[in-house]
Structures are given as C-alpha cells and as structure tokens.
Design an enzyme around this catalytic site. Structure first.
Site, PDB file in Angstrom:
ATOM      1  CD  GLU A   1      -7.258 -11.079   1.382  1.00 35.73           C
ATOM      2  OE1 GLU A   1      -7.275 -10.203   2.269  1.00 35.73           O
ATOM      3  OE2 GLU A   1      -6.219 -12.204   1.899  1.00 35.73           O
TER       4      GLU A   1
ATOM      5  CD  GLU B   1      -4.974  -8.538  10.529  1.00 40.49           C
ATOM      6  OE1 GLU B   1      -6.224  -7.785   9.294  1.00 40.49           O
ATOM      7  OE2 GLU B   1      -3.633  -8.750  10.080  1.00 40.49           O
TER       8      GLU B   1
ATOM      9  CE1 TYR C   1      -1.273  -9.827   7.307  1.00 44.32           C
ATOM     10  CE2 TYR C   1      -0.401 -10.854   4.727  1.00 44.32           C
ATOM     11  CZ  TYR C   1      -0.325 -10.865   6.038  1.00 44.32           C
ATOM     12  OH  TYR C   1      -1.832 -12.051   6.434  1.00 44.32           O
TER      13      TYR C   1
ATOM     14  CD  GLU D   1      -3.307 -13.086   9.178  1.00 47.02           C
ATOM     15  OE1 GLU D   1      -3.061 -12.030   8.483  1.00 47.02           O
ATOM     16  OE2 GLU D   1      -4.358 -13.265   9.831  1.00 47.02           O
TER      17      GLU D   1
HETATM   18  C1  GAL Z   1      -4.415  -9.943   7.175  1.00 49.82           C
HETATM   19  C2  GAL Z   1      -5.572 -10.508   7.222  1.00 49.82           C
HETATM   20  C3  GAL Z   1      -5.701 -11.911   6.723  1.00 49.82           C
HETATM   21  C4  GAL Z   1      -5.701 -11.819   5.045  1.00 49.82           C
HETATM   22  C5  GAL Z   1      -4.416 -11.090   5.520  1.00 49.82           C
HETATM   23  C6  GAL Z   1      -4.565 -10.537   3.879  1.00 49.82           C
HETATM   24  O1  GAL Z   1      -4.128  -9.105   8.027  1.00 49.82           O
HETATM   25  O2  GAL Z   1      -5.824 -11.312   8.679  1.00 49.82           O
HETATM   26  O3  GAL Z   1      -6.901 -12.520   7.352  1.00 49.82           O
HETATM   27  O4  GAL Z   1      -6.919 -10.603   4.964  1.00 49.82           O
HETATM   28  O5  GAL Z   1      -4.630  -9.648   5.656  1.00 49.82           O
HETATM   29  O6  GAL Z   1      -4.310 -11.294   2.296  1.00 49.82           O
END
Ligand code: GAL
Length: 978
Positions: free
Chosen positions: A82, A140, A203, A263
């Site tokens: 971001e 990514e 996520y 992540e």
């Molecule tokens: C991931 C990315 C992070 C950040 C996150 C969303 O996919 O690697 O840098 O953008 O999403 O907050």
C-alpha cells in the site's frame, strides 16, 4: 517457531520508538518481526541511497536486538505494501523498461539500491550476531487475480537476478518467498527458482471493512474496488477464501521446507470515502483471530507472519492512491502504539502457547474431519499427532467456520491411559459462537505429563526447584477438564472454589466451569491456574535474559518469569534478591509474581522503582503500582494565534512563472500514449509526489466558451481551475475516480489578442500498486488531455511544478515524498520557524478563506509532558457543522505539517479520517512545536475548518524509553525557490 509480526520502520519515522513496538510484539510472545524497505523513500534521487536518520536500518536492527526479536528482511525492490508505486521510485517509472522485469535498464536501476541494502542486511545476519534470519526477494512475484498464463509468464530470469543481487551482497541466511496464489511457485524443486523456503500469503477475511461482505466472490478485482456483493448481512464472514487443505497442499508443493505463511491477514487498509481503520480491526477481531489463526496452526504452520501487527502511518505521501493517511490496519497494535484491541491479547495467548509447546513443531498435521473423534458433525477436529513425542494436539472448530451457534460436544481422544471421552465427569464442552480451541493430550510440562486438557494452555514454566506452574484458560461459562497421574499427589484447591476432583483409576480428573474469579489447584510440584480468558490476558510470560549471544532473543532453553499485571509487561529479570520488571499501566494495578526460576525473591522493582510488596494467601509476592495521571496542559489550537499566507500566488495576474519547467517534451516512455502535443505527465518532469500545478498560457481569440479537461490524480484526487484570477471550478473528488473528464464553461468574454493563463492545481494521491509485468504503477498523473474551444491544442503552452527540485528533492532528512507543489511547500515554510513575522494574522477555524484558493496557516505551541508518561496524541479535524461524507457539503482539503513532517491529508467531503495520530518524537513533548496547515477551499464560498484540536488518546504510565526527537531542521532560505 517463528511467530512474527509485520512492522514497517518507515511508517513510524521516530527511530527511538522502534524499541517500544518491538517490546510490545515480544510481549505478545512473538519471536520475530518481518519488515519491508521502501526503495522509493531511500533512493528518491537516483544514485543517492540514504541510510541514516529516520531511514537508518542499523538503528532498527539495534532495537530488534535489544528487544530480542528475529527479523525477516524484505527489501523488494518491489514491496507492494500500500505504498506509492509499491516502493518503486518515480525516476524508475519514467523508464522504457517494464518494472519487475529482467530488462537491463530496470535491473541496472535496482542495482545501487540492492547492493547497498544487501550489504546493510548482510552485516545484520544472525551469522554475524545480528537479528536477521531470513530474507525475501521481491514480493508476491506470482500471479495476481486477473493475470493469467502463469507460471509460463513468470519471469524466472528476473527472480533469479534479484536473488543473485542478494547472494552477491553476501546474504547467507535462507531466502524465503511469498506466493499469494498458493500454487507452489518458486518452491525448491518447482523448477522455477532457487529460494530456500517456500511461503504463502493469504488474506481470507478479504478487505471489506464495512463488514457487509457476502460469501459470494463476484467482482473481485485485483485489489481495490468490489470485493463482494454489498448489502448482505453484516455478520457474514466472507469464508469463500478460508483454507481447508493447506497441510495437503504443503505436502505436495514444498514437502522439504517448513510450512511457512509469509503473510497472513492481521487486518486491512481502507481508502478515501471508505470506513475508519477501526472497522478493519472489527473485520479481523479477536474471534477471527481465534478461528482463522488456529486453523493455520491446525495445518502445522512453523513460520507465521501477521500482516500488519503494527501498521503506522502513511505520512508524507508515502501511501498508494487507495489508502488514506492512517495505516493503522486494524492491527493488534494501534497506530498510536496502543495495545487495547482485544486481538492483541488473543494473539498473545496463542503465541505464548506455541512458544512453550515444542511438540507442536514436530507433530504431523492430519486432515480436519467434521464429526471425527466422537464429536458431532457440527464440529470439525483436526489432529496434529506427535511425531517423536507423545503429545497430540487437536484443533476444534465449528464445522462451518463462521457459525455463531453455541455448539456442545464431547470428544473421544486416544491418550496414554487409553481412549477417553472428555469430559469424563459429566456435562459437555461448548464452542460459544465463533471460536476454536486447542485440546492437548500427553502434553509434557517439563517431565510432568498432562494426560489431557480441554482448557487451553497459556503457558507453563519451571519455578524454583522442581516446581512448575501451568496456566489454563477458557471462555466464560465453559466447562473444562484436565487429568494427571494420581501418583503426582492429591489435588488440593488452594484458591477459589467450585472445582470437581475425582480419582479415576490411576488418574486425578479435575473439572470446573470458567468464572471470572481464578482458581488454583496444587498437585504435588505442579500449581495449575484456572483462568477466565479475559483474566488470562493479564498474565505475562517473560523470558529471562540469557548469556550472549542469545541475550533477549527467544530460544527453547529460556527460563520464564510469570507475572500477573495489567496493561503491559515488557521485561523481567532477576536482580539480586529482587525481580526487576518494566512495563506500563493505565490504571492502578496489582502486580503479582506467579512463577520465578529463582528461590526467595524478596522484592519487586517496577520501572526502577522499589514497590511495597506483601504476601497474602496464595500470592507469593505482590504489590500495587499506582496510577496518578498528571494534569496535561494541552493547548486549545483554535485559540492560538495563527499566521496566514496565501499559498496560491499563482492566480495573481502579476505572478511570474519564468522559473518553472516548460512542458516541452514531445514524447514519453509511458505505456499510455500522449494525447497532447507536448507531454504533460508530471512524472516525466521528475514530479512524483504531493500536489501539482500546471500553468497554461494562451492568447485569446474571443471563442473561448469551454475548457475540456481529462485529469489524473489517483483515487480521491481533486483539482481546481482558474483562468487568470477567475475561478472556473473544481473537481472535488470521489472515492472511485482516479481520473476525471470535465467540461468547464467559460462564461466571461476574453479580450481578443490578450495573454491569459490557466492555473490548475491537482492533488496527487500517489501511484497505484500492481501485478508483475503490468506496469500499472506507471499510470501518469497530471493533465492527460485538454481542449479549449476555438483553439488548437498547440495554442496553449504549459508549465508545471511539483515539489521544489523534483527528484533532486530539498529535504534530505524527511525524504523525497514529504512535500508538494504549493508555494509554501516550495519555500519550505512548513518547516519550524518559518519567516512569518510579516504574515497576516488569520485563524483557519474562526476565519478561513472567503473564496476558493489555498491558505497556509502556521502556529506554534509548547508541550511539557512529564517523563515516564506515554501520551499518544492526535490532531483532530472536527467539522461538526461541515461533516464529511455529506454530499454537497463544504468541499475542502487540508495537509497537516508537524515540525516539518506532513502527517495528514484531510478531505472534508470524502473522509473518513478526521483524527491524525502524530507520534512523540515528531511532536516535541518537551518544547516548542510548529504546526502548519494548507487549507484548499474548492467551492466558490471558500472554506474554514469545522474545528481543529490536539487530543491525547491515552495516558499511560510507561516503562518505554523516552524517544529523542526525529531530526527536524528549521527553515532556511531555499536557493532557487520560486
Ligand atoms: C499482500 C502484499 C502486501 C500488502 C498486503 C495487503 O498481498 O504482499 O505488501 O499489500 O497484501 O495489505
């Protein structure tokens, strides 16, 4: 286990506060932190990589070492995060080469940065005694939704080049990758690349913090706009991305590496016109942490990084166009460094449990099956079976992840005493709504075998001699049970009541219902605390410092001191006959020593102060820490004396723009072809940040009735247009538009043969992020196209300015992105001590602007916050009369500068952010502060602020080390400023 939290030093530009964040993450039981480096912030001027001041990674490494936190370094060069252009500097976007490709032009551009960063990180590797244990190349670099034909499209050569840059710099710790598609890309043996550890990104709660998700995954674009159908039930979790099979996938994709989630969602960001970050904390609240994180443990994750754990601030234009100033992220630690979100405590319970459960690391995760182990079909049980140990773990959750039912169950588990149906003493276990639990069997408490426990373990520790303390917890009203061998001794209740104890065969079985009051049961050498989960939040397992080189870093052999306290415990050590604690309280707090490896601890020191201790009942040692908050003298900002300067002198007829840059280029490398005779892309003239001003000169012919504009500024942007000093109108922005096409009538007749000038002020909200290979981050800002009726396009000659100096930016301390095009910014008047003696007196709240334009307002005030108190403060734009988000409400936007640092962009008509935390260290807590505001009035009526105040958000008696000031040089005349 590497249990890590994501934290970006560049989002908290006060190096002296990094230790505070590290200590809070350490206090959660985490062992690591993962961090990005933003190339665009440290090499804004090509060839000049800045490595000191607020950008000093060496200070970051020192603080991590002091707190005892291992680091995962993620230097990009592309980071996403971001940030504007995902961390790619503006000057790289001007190139012909595709970014993130193996085009030599792009690779050469990265080499200075990568070798400099590589060598900084190299020296900090654990092999040299430093904190860095893993390094991640790129980010990514896999597929993104919408991008097809991977892996064939994957640029293996580029990934190999980035890895080689790191290897050439001497990186020897393992390289880890983050694959957001969970496809096994780049895993060892995948034939794609040569990283050492394969990691995934996920996520699953998605990004819609308005909490109106539905489970239908339609319209999901690559990041921003429509994640799901809106208008559905607010209590619906978007479970369509919830993982069910990661243990199997991992076995297929990367069987030789520990299962790593580089992540995992810790919250989410939000954008202009969206909702507050607090709502992202709700999206991923403590219940989600319980359910979705425990699901990850059920897959046997060994390297687990929560993105974000401390989010911080998109200060000084560092953010991408779809985010506002706050990057709080709804994370466990708030933007103000506060730890009051319940998920902080929930994560602390989980991380501490895994820290003292080495059997988890070798256990073999099984498959989750609804109704297995004798549970009803509404319960899913996933086993992690001892592999070289006798310990088994069973993760229990609602079969439907998001179910809010109260589900009762019993469970039949194999144990060393045979198969046991738990609970044995009657009744049943319950999941109250969204919940998930670890049940353990044959769990080793340092030589004492816990045969089973349905209650979850916070921690256990060896005390003096052969004693052990075990802390169990459960949710209010839950029934729980554990069993131990009978020969260990007869269980006796030493605190509380209402506990059933039965001898069954060779075991003692203990059952209770969780109540707010704690109970303690002693069985031989073992003391078992039975806690209500919310009371367990007050217990702090603290690692005792070991000899170098371990120091404060986590290690399986570490001794623990267990303390019950309140808000925060940072550290514990044995100091003579005493135990020395550091920590924070936000109320008068009882501090109680629960377990210590030393015998005969006689006293407690808290933040260096000796406390009056007592020993009552079962309490071996306890004391009270008083909380008497000081009276704070916070200035009423609206009542201060303010100075005012017109910061849009450009619209005066006498204004001379001869020193501005001519837009004389006739070509571009940009993927978007020019629609105008000369290039008007700000980036092609070196302007990449903050606002932009264009001046278009032409000679009138009397036919000017309409101006047609196509303007680009990024999501939420706006612009205002003047013809000489005549206001033509504004585009006031929307939460969706990153460009806009506008027809502006010119109602006045222009004098034939006379020279006129158009002045167009554009807010630039930052570049977008992108999928590899798309070059989306290059989309230009500025004037994309224009038509003036009665004229050829070439009748207008254009000039442009952004920040003074463009890529040769002025402020080497605060970095390349901190300032934009406005006159006051070009002159550096946002710095402390501007030459404002002759400026008019005017107040932005009480007076404001009577006409469209931009006013620059400055004031100063003193703060005297007593030592030992951490008092986070926010500047609040409170437009009570002029509430944001009201369609047609007053349209104005502001920038907030505090001691020269831009710490906020406020958009009255879009919101949602009205409160702007500014950390101590940017704010001077023992001296004078200079605050400046740009007020851009976009309506014909002008604008004034609805209110402006400085508000403390917490008053905490704190054991933090008081931060020194981030460097904040004062104003000096800028040579060549126009
Ligand atoms: C991931 C990315 C992070 C950040 C996150 C969303 O996919 O690697 O840098 O953008 O999403 O907050």
């Amino acid at each position: 286990m590497i249990f890590s939290g994501e934290f970006h030093p560049f989002r908290l530009p006060v190096p002296d506060l990094w230790l505070d964040v590290f200590q809070k993450i350490k206090a959660m039981g985490f062992t690591g932190v993962s961090f990005y480096v933003d190339w665009g912030l440290v090499e804004g001027n090509p060839g000049h990589v800045v490595r000191d001041g607020i950008w000093s990674l060496d200070k970051f490494f020192q603080a991590a070492t002091e707190a005892g936190i291992y680091l995962i370094a993620r230097p990009g060069p592309y980071i996403n995060a971001e940030t504007t252009a995902g961390g790619i500097p503006g000057w790289v976007l001007r190139m012909n080469a595709t970014v993130r490709s193996d085009d030599p032009e792009y690779l050469n551009a990265t080499s200075n940065y990568m070798s400099t960063l590589g060598s900084i990180i190299e020296k900090a590797q654990i092999t040299h005694g430093g904190p860095v244990i893993l390094v991640q190349p790129e980010n990514e670099f896999t597929t993104w939704p919408g991008v097809t034909d991977f892996p064939s499209q994957m640029n293996k050569e580029y990934m190999a080049d980035v890895e080689n840059q790191l290897l050439d710099a001497g990186i020897t710790v393992p390289l880890i990758v983050n694959d957001n598609e969970v496809e096994g890309y780049w895993a060892p043996g995948s034939g794609l690349g040569a990283v050492d550890i394969y990691g995934i990104d996920a996520y699953p709660m998605r990004y819609d913090c308005e909490l109106i998700q539905s489970n239908i995954a339609i319209n999901e674009d690559y990041r921003g706009a429509n994640y799901a159908v809106k208008g559905a039930n607010p209590s619906v979790w978007p479970t369509y991305k919830f993982p069910h099979n990661w243990q199997t996938l991992h076995e297929q994709q990367s069987p030789t590496t520990p299962f790593a989630i580089a992540e995992f969602q810790g919250g989410s960001g939000e954008g202009w016109g969206g909702v507050l970050e607090e709502m992202c904390g709700e999206l991923l609240n403590e219940e989600a942490v319980r359910v979705v994180y425990k699901n990850n443990y059920s897959f046997g994750v060994k390297i687990f990084n929560i993105y974000m754990t401390y989010g911080g601030t998109n200060w000084g234009n560092l953010g991408y166009m779809n985010g506002y100033t706050s990057y709080d992220y709804g994370a466990a630690i708030t933007e103000e460094r506060g730890i009051w979100r319940e998920k902080f405590s929930e994560e602390k319970l989980e991380a501490n449990f895994l820290k003292v459960s080495p059997a988890y690391l070798t256990a073999t995760p099984g498959i989750g099956v609804n109704g297995s182990y004798g549970a009803p079909a509404s319960i899913a049980v996933t086993p992690l079976l001892g592999n070289g140990t006798h310990t088994n773990f069973y993760v229990v959750r609602q079969a439907d992840f998001s179910s809010t039912d109260n589900t009762q169950y019993t469970i039949n588990l194999p144990t060393s005493i045979g198969n046991v149906t738990i609970p044995q003493l009657g009744g049943s276990l319950t999941l109250y709504g969204r919940d998930s639990k670890f049940h353990v069997t044959d769990y080793d408490l340092g030589g004492i075998n816990l045969i089973y426990s349905s209650a979850e373990i916070l921690t256990w520790a060896r005390g003096a001699g052969s004693t052990r303390v075990l802390i169990l917890y459960g949710g209010a009203g839950e029934r729980h049970e554990f069993a131990l061998a009978r020969h260990l001794g007869n269980p006796t209740v030493t605190e509380g009541s209402g506990i059933s104890i039965k001898q069954k065969g060779s075991t003692s079985v203990i059952q209770w219902e969780v109540k707010p009051d704690r109970r303690i049961v002693r069985i031989g050498d073992l003391e078992v605390y039975l806690l209500w989960r919310n009371d367990a939040y007050n217990y702090w397992p603290l690692e005792v410092t070991a000899a170098e080189p371990i120091g404060n870093f986590s290690s399986p052999s570490k001794e623990l001191i267990l303390v019950k306290a309140g808000y925060l415990m940072r550290s514990a050590s044995l100091c003579g006959e005493n135990i020395c604690l550091t920590g924070d309280v936000n109320a008068t707090t009882e501090v109680e020593l629960i377990s210590s490896p030393a015998k005969n601890v006689r006293g407690i020191l808290f933040n260096g102060e000796k406390l009056k201790t007592s020993t009552t009942g079962t309490k071996t040692l306890s004391a009270t820490v008083d909380y008497n908050p000081p009276r704070l003298d916070i200035p009423v900002l609206e009542d201060l004396s303010w100075k005012y300067l017109d910061t849009l002198p450009e619209i005066a007829t006498s204004y001379d723009d001869s020193r501005w840059i001519n837009c004389s280029k006739t070509s571009t490398n940009n993927p978007r072809e020019l629609s105008t005779p000369t290039n008007l892309y700000a980036m092609d003239y070196g302007f990449h940040t903050g606002s932009l001003i264009y001046r278009g000169h032409f000679t009138a012919n009397g036919q000017e009735s309409n101006l047609w504009l196509n303007v680009s500024g990024g999501t939420g942007f706006s612009h205002s247009v003047w013809l000489n000093d005549m206001f033509l109108g504004s585009w006031t922005g929307s939460s969706a538009n990153s460009t806009v096409i506008q027809d502006i009538p010119i109602t006045e007749d222009l004098a034939i043969g006379r020279s006129y000038v158009l002045t167009i002020l554009i807010d630039n909200m930052g570049q977008d992020e992108e999928a590899p290979g798309t070059d989306v981050i290059k989309f230009p800002k500025g004037i994309l196209n224009y038509e003036l009726s009665g004229h050829d396009q070439s009748d207008i000659t254009w000039k442009v300015t952004g920040n003074l100096g463009g890529e040769q930016y002025q402020d080497l301390i605060r970095g390349p992105l901190n300032e934009g095009s406005m006159y006051a910014e070009r002159q550096g008047y946002h710095y402390p001590k501007p030459p404002n003696a002759d400026w008019k007196v005017s107040n932005p709240v009480k007076t404001g602007l009577a006409a469209p334009g931009v006013g620059f307002y400055t004031t100063s005030f003193k703060l005297e916050i007593p030592d030992g108190w951490d008092v986070p403060m926010s500047f609040v734009f409170n437009s009570s009369a002029n509430t944001h988000n009201v369609q047609g409400g007053p349209n104005y936007r502001c920038q907030l500068f505090v001691n020269g640092y831009q710490f906020g962009k406020y958009i009255n008509n879009l919101g949602p952010q009205t409160s702007y935390p500014v950390p101590e260290g940017i704010l001077n807590y023992s001296g004078t502060n200079y605050v400046a505001i740009t007020l851009w009035a976009q309506d014909a009526e002008g604008a004034q602020l609805g209110g402006f105040s400085l508000v403390p958000t917490a008053v905490i008696r704190s054991g933090y080390s008081k931060p020194g000031l981030a460097p904040q040089p004062s104003w000096t005349r800028r040579p060549g400023a126009y």
